[in-house]
Enzyme design. Structure first.
Site, PDB file in Angstrom:
ATOM      1  N   LYS A 123       0.816  -1.215   0.000  1.00 46.59           N
ATOM      2  CA  LYS A 123       0.000   0.000   0.000  1.00 46.59           C
ATOM      3  C   LYS A 123       0.853   1.270   0.000  1.00 46.59           C
ATOM      4  O   LYS A 123       0.410   2.328  -0.408  1.00 46.59           O
ATOM      5  CB  LYS A 123      -0.971  -0.020   1.169  1.00 46.59           C
ATOM      6  CG  LYS A 123      -2.050  -1.078   0.949  1.00 46.59           C
ATOM      7  CD  LYS A 123      -3.152  -1.042   1.975  1.00 46.59           C
ATOM      8  CE  LYS A 123      -4.257  -2.023   1.597  1.00 46.59           C
ATOM      9  NZ  LYS A 123      -3.837  -3.431   1.791  1.00 46.59           N
TER      10      LYS A 123
HETATM   11  C1  LIG Z   1      -4.457  -4.539   1.135  1.00 43.17           C
HETATM   12  C2  LIG Z   1      -3.662  -5.771   0.990  1.00 43.17           C
HETATM   13  C3  LIG Z   1      -3.989  -6.778   0.042  1.00 43.17           C
HETATM   14  C4  LIG Z   1      -5.220  -6.712  -0.842  1.00 43.17           C
HETATM   15  O1  LIG Z   1      -5.145  -5.684  -1.786  1.00 43.17           O
HETATM   16  P1  LIG Z   1      -6.477  -5.131  -2.477  1.00 43.17           P
HETATM   17  O2  LIG Z   1      -6.038  -3.964  -3.280  1.00 43.17           O
HETATM   18  O3  LIG Z   1      -7.409  -4.775  -1.358  1.00 43.17           O
HETATM   19  O4  LIG Z   1      -7.010  -6.242  -3.310  1.00 43.17           O
HETATM   20  C5  LIG Z   1      -3.148  -7.868  -0.054  1.00 43.17           C
HETATM   21  N1  LIG Z   1      -2.055  -7.998   0.728  1.00 43.17           N
HETATM   22  C6  LIG Z   1      -1.714  -7.077   1.648  1.00 43.17           C
HETATM   23  C7  LIG Z   1      -0.519  -7.291   2.491  1.00 43.17           C
HETATM   24  C8  LIG Z   1      -2.492  -5.919   1.809  1.00 43.17           C
HETATM   25  O5  LIG Z   1      -2.150  -5.004   2.739  1.00 43.17           O
END
Ligand SMILES: *Cc1c(COP(=O)(O)O)cnc(C)c1O
Length: 463
Positions: A110
């Site tokens: 993120k």
């Molecule tokens: C948020 C997240 C996901 C999922 O991503 P999306 O964009 O919500 O599909 C997968 N792995 C981790 C570690 C995350 O923080």
């Protein structure tokens, strides 16, 4: 490039407006009016670009209201906080490519979007002399990535609610040890849902929202998707450089459909056939998997798993893909989403052929997840975090001969050290970013789950 709403209810707006609007005012999600297709020659000419140069080439095709030099500078600053020179390096184990997306300040993918979004917000607010108070509830990962995205920024305050004592100690410290004056951590006595409900209720108080210029950082912001398109292109170029020109597949651990939707945009953007299919990987919260396999998009109860960032039943970015599936028809998209919010289900069985041209899907049980971590470690001496393990599980199941498979690694294993240790007996090395986190000064307000108290807190601390 102009931006429209998936529900067709707004006049086209600029990129900057779309970023500041977040959710479209008609309740839909914002998308570029069309996705340009990059020609084969241009694509080939990108081969030796650095990550940030490539990011500029891609983003500038979607952004036409920020001067090039400013956009370049925003991109450069956003990725200067990453600890790997390649930003998103690709490593190889057995027949799989693993795309490491966890070299940012909070060790999860993120950061790639939120480091950029924080700088972009600051830049746009400066342009029109505005200010912003970001309000959000987190169950762990998003909160810290958002805080790191805006810490110390002018014109922005951030208020993040987390459930008191219900997130991991590392997750808690990652947020509360950020003591910049514009960061406000609130530990709510209650569950994540209690915090989430308070945030929703506060946002629905329009007068309060406008008075305090409240904004959100959730995954529906188009700028987050755009920033994520870059690493799909970056890794495609890397694979082509080493294996020659061929089609490739991706396996993506999915919760809100944000990361994988960026892959879909990359598929539309790159020369036809560069990205063959996107494999959507879920944990036992498998609503998206059922959607791909038989067009059944129906909500179930959320289950807690060892990949908590994917414990989601209503994927907030799903509507974006639905819009394409329904031939970019805003009215049909709006009525389908209305139907889903009334009945909790959508029957899209007659679209299966279309869906499966773009996507494949697989869900992993907790046992399959643990086995994948254990086996991968045994075989390659490489530790997978539980989210990445789901992508690797999917990659191994779905891989086809002569088609490179790129698995997205979305978090550093040390972030979920307990699960990794339970599967392998090994404690992951703690990266510098969280090494001394328990010795650092921390700041956090513990509050009852009461909307009025939290509003008062915002009133006192908002600028
Ligand atoms: C948020 C997240 C996901 C999922 O991503 P999306 O964009 O919500 O599909 C997968 N792995 C981790 C570690 C995350 O923080």
């Amino acid at each position: 490039m102009q931006y429209i709403s998936t529900r067709g209810g707004i006049s086209p707006i600029s990129f900057s407006k779309a970023v500041m609007m977040g959710l479209a005012t008609d309740g839909g999600l914002l998308l570029p009016r069309n996705i340009p297709r990059i020609g084969a020659e241009t694509f080939a000419s990108w081969q030796d670009l650095t990550y940030t140069e490539l990011a500029f080439e891609i983003m500038s095709r979607f952004v036409d209201d920020i001067p090039s030099s400013d956009l370049r500078d925003l991109i450069k600053r956003s990725y200067s906080t990453f600890t790997n020179a390649e930003i998103t390096p690709l490593v190889h184990h057995g027949d799989l490519h693993i795309l490491e997306l966890f070299h940012g300040p909070t060790l999860a993918f993120k950061d790639i979007a939120l480091q950029f979004l924080g700088n972009l917000f600051e830049y746009l607010l400066e342009q029109d002399n505005g200010s912003l108070n970001i309000l959000g509830a987190t169950s762990g990962d998003t909160g810290s990535a958002a805080i790191y995205g805006v810490r110390g920024k002018q014109r922005i305050n951030i208020f993040i609610l987390h459930p008191h004592k219900r997130i991991s100690p590392v997750q808690e410290k990652q947020m509360t040890t950020v003591t910049d004056a514009n960061v406000f951590n609130i530990a709510v006595e209650g569950t994540f849902d209690d915090g989430q409900k308070i945030v929703k209720d506060i946002f629905s108080d329009i007068e309060f929202k406008e008075r305090y210029q409240l904004g959100a950082v959730n995954s529906i912001n188009w700028a987050r998707i755009l920033a994520q398109v870059v690493y799909y292109v970056y890794s495609s170029l890397h694979v082509i450089k080493h294996e020659g020109d061929k089609a490739m597949d991706f396996a993506v651990p999915t919760g809100n459909f944000g990361d994988i939707f960026a892959g879909y945009i990359a598929k539309l953007l790159l020369p036809e056939g560069t990205i063959r299919r996107l494999f959507l990987a879920t944990n036992t919260n498998d609503i998206l998997c059922r959607f791909v396999q038989n067009g059944d998009y129906s909500k179930a109860e959320v289950q807690s798993t060892s990949s908590p960032s994917m414990d989601i039943q209503a994927a907030s970015n799903f509507e974006r893909y639905l819009y394409y599936l329904l031939d970019k028809d805003g009215e049909r998209t709006a009525s389908a989403m209305e139907e889903f919010s009334e009945k909790g289900l959508l029957e899209l069985g007659n679209h299966c052929d279309h869906i499966q041209r773009d996507f494949g899907a697989i869900a992993a049980t907790e046992a399959e997840l643990a086995d994948t971590i254990a086996n991968f470690h045994k075989e390659y001496n490489y530790l997978l975090d539980p989210h990445t393990a789901i992508a690797v599980f999917a990659g191994l199941q779905k891989q086809q001969k002569n088609i490179p498979m790129i698995c997205l690694a979305t978090a550093h294993p040390a972030k979920f050290g307990e699960t990794v240790k339970a599967a392998t007996g090994i404690e992951p090395d703690i990266p510098e970013a969280i090494k001394n986190i328990f010795d650092k000064e921390s700041r956090c307000e513990i509050m009852t789950a009461d909307q009025e108290l939290i509003k008062n807190y915002i009133r006192t601390h908002a600028s």
